[in-house]
Motif scaffolding. Structure first.
Motif, PDB file in Angstrom:
ATOM      1  N   ARG A  76       0.796  -1.226   0.000  1.00  0.00           N
ATOM      2  CA  ARG A  76       0.000   0.000   0.000  1.00  0.00           C
ATOM      3  C   ARG A  76       0.833   1.283   0.000  1.00  0.00           C
ATOM      4  O   ARG A  76       0.389   2.287  -0.543  1.00  0.00           O
ATOM      5  CB  ARG A  76      -0.953   0.012   1.197  1.00  0.00           C
ATOM      6  CG  ARG A  76      -2.099  -0.973   1.067  1.00  0.00           C
ATOM      7  CD  ARG A  76      -3.141  -0.495   0.045  1.00  0.00           C
ATOM      8  NE  ARG A  76      -4.218  -1.455  -0.080  1.00  0.00           N
ATOM      9  CZ  ARG A  76      -5.272  -1.482   0.727  1.00  0.00           C
ATOM     10  NH1 ARG A  76      -5.364  -0.616   1.714  1.00  0.00           N
ATOM     11  NH2 ARG A  76      -6.221  -2.365   0.552  1.00  0.00           N
ATOM     12  N   PRO A  77       2.019   1.312   0.601  1.00  0.00           N
ATOM     13  CA  PRO A  77       2.769   2.578   0.519  1.00  0.00           C
ATOM     14  C   PRO A  77       3.127   2.971  -0.912  1.00  0.00           C
ATOM     15  O   PRO A  77       3.407   4.132  -1.189  1.00  0.00           O
ATOM     16  CB  PRO A  77       4.042   2.281   1.331  1.00  0.00           C
ATOM     17  CG  PRO A  77       3.675   1.150   2.225  1.00  0.00           C
ATOM     18  CD  PRO A  77       2.711   0.324   1.434  1.00  0.00           C
ATOM     19  N   LEU A  78       3.102   1.994  -1.809  1.00  0.00           N
ATOM     20  CA  LEU A  78       3.510   2.246  -3.194  1.00  0.00           C
ATOM     21  C   LEU A  78       2.382   2.067  -4.195  1.00  0.00           C
ATOM     22  O   LEU A  78       2.318   2.774  -5.193  1.00  0.00           O
ATOM     23  CB  LEU A  78       4.654   1.299  -3.570  1.00  0.00           C
ATOM     24  CG  LEU A  78       6.003   1.605  -2.931  1.00  0.00           C
ATOM     25  CD1 LEU A  78       6.942   0.427  -3.090  1.00  0.00           C
ATOM     26  CD2 LEU A  78       6.612   2.845  -3.562  1.00  0.00           C
ATOM     27  N   ALA A  79       1.509   1.120  -3.950  1.00  0.00           N
ATOM     28  CA  ALA A  79       0.481   0.771  -4.921  1.00  0.00           C
ATOM     29  C   ALA A  79      -0.857   1.409  -4.572  1.00  0.00           C
ATOM     30  O   ALA A  79      -1.189   1.565  -3.388  1.00  0.00           O
ATOM     31  CB  ALA A  79       0.319  -0.746  -4.992  1.00  0.00           C
ATOM     32  N   LEU A 121      12.043   2.413  -5.338  1.00  0.00           N
ATOM     33  CA  LEU A 121      12.764   1.152  -5.160  1.00  0.00           C
ATOM     34  C   LEU A 121      13.238   0.996  -3.723  1.00  0.00           C
ATOM     35  O   LEU A 121      13.143  -0.096  -3.140  1.00  0.00           O
ATOM     36  CB  LEU A 121      13.958   1.066  -6.112  1.00  0.00           C
ATOM     37  CG  LEU A 121      13.740   0.301  -7.419  1.00  0.00           C
ATOM     38  CD1 LEU A 121      12.860   1.117  -8.364  1.00  0.00           C
ATOM     39  CD2 LEU A 121      15.066  -0.028  -8.090  1.00  0.00           C
ATOM     40  N   ASP A 122      13.758   2.070  -3.146  1.00  0.00           N
ATOM     41  CA  ASP A 122      14.211   2.005  -1.754  1.00  0.00           C
ATOM     42  C   ASP A 122      13.049   1.752  -0.802  1.00  0.00           C
ATOM     43  O   ASP A 122      13.174   0.995   0.170  1.00  0.00           O
ATOM     44  CB  ASP A 122      14.926   3.297  -1.363  1.00  0.00           C
ATOM     45  CG  ASP A 122      16.380   3.335  -1.818  1.00  0.00           C
ATOM     46  OD1 ASP A 122      16.934   2.259  -2.135  1.00  0.00           O
ATOM     47  OD2 ASP A 122      16.967   4.435  -1.849  1.00  0.00           O
ATOM     48  N   THR A 123      11.912   2.378  -1.064  1.00  0.00           N
ATOM     49  CA  THR A 123      10.727   2.153  -0.233  1.00  0.00           C
ATOM     50  C   THR A 123      10.297   0.701  -0.294  1.00  0.00           C
ATOM     51  O   THR A 123      10.008   0.076   0.736  1.00  0.00           O
ATOM     52  CB  THR A 123       9.573   3.063  -0.683  1.00  0.00           C
ATOM     53  OG1 THR A 123       9.956   4.429  -0.522  1.00  0.00           O
ATOM     54  CG2 THR A 123       8.313   2.800   0.136  1.00  0.00           C
ATOM     55  N   LEU A 124      10.254   0.143  -1.500  1.00  0.00           N
ATOM     56  CA  LEU A 124       9.851  -1.252  -1.660  1.00  0.00           C
ATOM     57  C   LEU A 124      10.814  -2.184  -0.952  1.00  0.00           C
ATOM     58  O   LEU A 124      10.398  -3.116  -0.256  1.00  0.00           O
ATOM     59  CB  LEU A 124       9.769  -1.599  -3.148  1.00  0.00           C
ATOM     60  CG  LEU A 124       9.490  -3.068  -3.488  1.00  0.00           C
ATOM     61  CD1 LEU A 124       8.203  -3.549  -2.825  1.00  0.00           C
ATOM     62  CD2 LEU A 124       9.424  -3.264  -4.998  1.00  0.00           C
TER      63      LEU A 124
END
Length: 271
Positions: A76-79, A121-124
């Motif tokens: 959820r932070p990304l999608a 990318l770093d978040t993931l």
């Protein structure tokens, strides 16, 4: 690749079922990007705007859509959030996501979008690995590696692996969001930066320039040179097979990018 179907061409039963969940549909705009869903549309409804994607249940690609629904709560932070799912409506499987206003990034040299993509990318890479039956990187690339080399791809990081710019949205505040989670994979953290590097080369970067960009990610710092060489070699063979079986121009560009990267790393290849 699925042939895209327009909203009004859907069976009435499917449109009605979507309307019951989403609200009265006043307008529908078919989205051209993406290759895996027959239905991909932005709907204006009485409850607000929503993005829906769907596929017939008898189509093999429905498995990828099911994976996307399963992984969504964990990314959820990304999608965009999965709002609801209709998994059996007149033979269709339909997912509805929150609508994210954004544009696809420009990967070309000099693009201002690259830093936002690297931040994503770093978040993931920092997200917890969910306890799900994910694809394993060692198995995904095993056809192009011997058993010992395949083990170098193992790891406990959640990966996206498909950095086609159509799978990224840059929002108005400059944040990158990742969509189309058809291939969530467990593996070494440095694999995602490598997958992005191939896309950057295909967009016009040299191999050295692409590596300089992805070297800004935290995962790259821990990437063993031998593992990168192995992965470069595997991608030459993988993309050569993909381009040979379906020689679309973008697949040929990816095959060429993989060869450029491997050549730059001085990795012997079988082709």
């Amino acid at each position: 690749m699925q042939e895209r179907i327009k909203w009004n061409s859907l069976p009435a039963s499917v449109r009605d079922a979507i309307g019951e969940r989403a609200g009265h549909v006043s307008a529908a705009r078919t989205v051209s990007q993406g290759m895996n869903s027959a239905l991909a549309a932005v709907l204006d409804t009485s409850a607000g705007r929503v993005f829906v994607k769907g596929i017939r249940q008898d189509y093999p690609g429905v498995v990828a859509q099911q994976r996307e629904a399963t992984i969504n709560p964990h990314v959820r932070p990304l999608a965009p959030a999965l709002l609801w799912r209709l998994d059996d409506v007149d033979g269709w499987d339909v997912l509805a996501f929150e609508f994210i206003e954004g544009r696809h990034p420009n990967y070309a040299p000099g693009s201002a979008d690259l830093l936002a993509v690297l931040a994503a990318l770093d978040t993931l890479a920092a997200l917890p690995l969910p306890d799900l039956p994910l694809k394993d990187a060692r198995r995904r690339w095993h056809e192009y590696l011997d058993a010992d080399d395949a083990e170098l791809l193992g790891g406990e990081t959640l990966l996206h692996t498909d950095y086609n710019p159509d799978n990224i949205l840059i929002t108005a505040d400059g944040t990158a969001r990742m969509i189309d989670w058809a291939w969530p994979t467990r593996g070494a953290a440095w694999i995602d930066p490598c997958c992005l590097a191939l896309r950057l080369i295909a967009a016009g970067h040299t191999a050295a320039e692409a590596e300089q960009w992805v070297a800004r990610t935290r995962a790259w710092a821990d990437a063993p040179r031998a593992a990168l060489d192995v992965f470069a070699r595997a991608n030459v063979d993988m993309w050569a097979d993909i381009a040979a079986s379906d020689p679309q121009p973008w697949k040929q560009r990816m095959a060429d990018a993989a060869r450029q990267w491997a050549d730059a790393r001085l990795v012997p290849t079988s082709r």
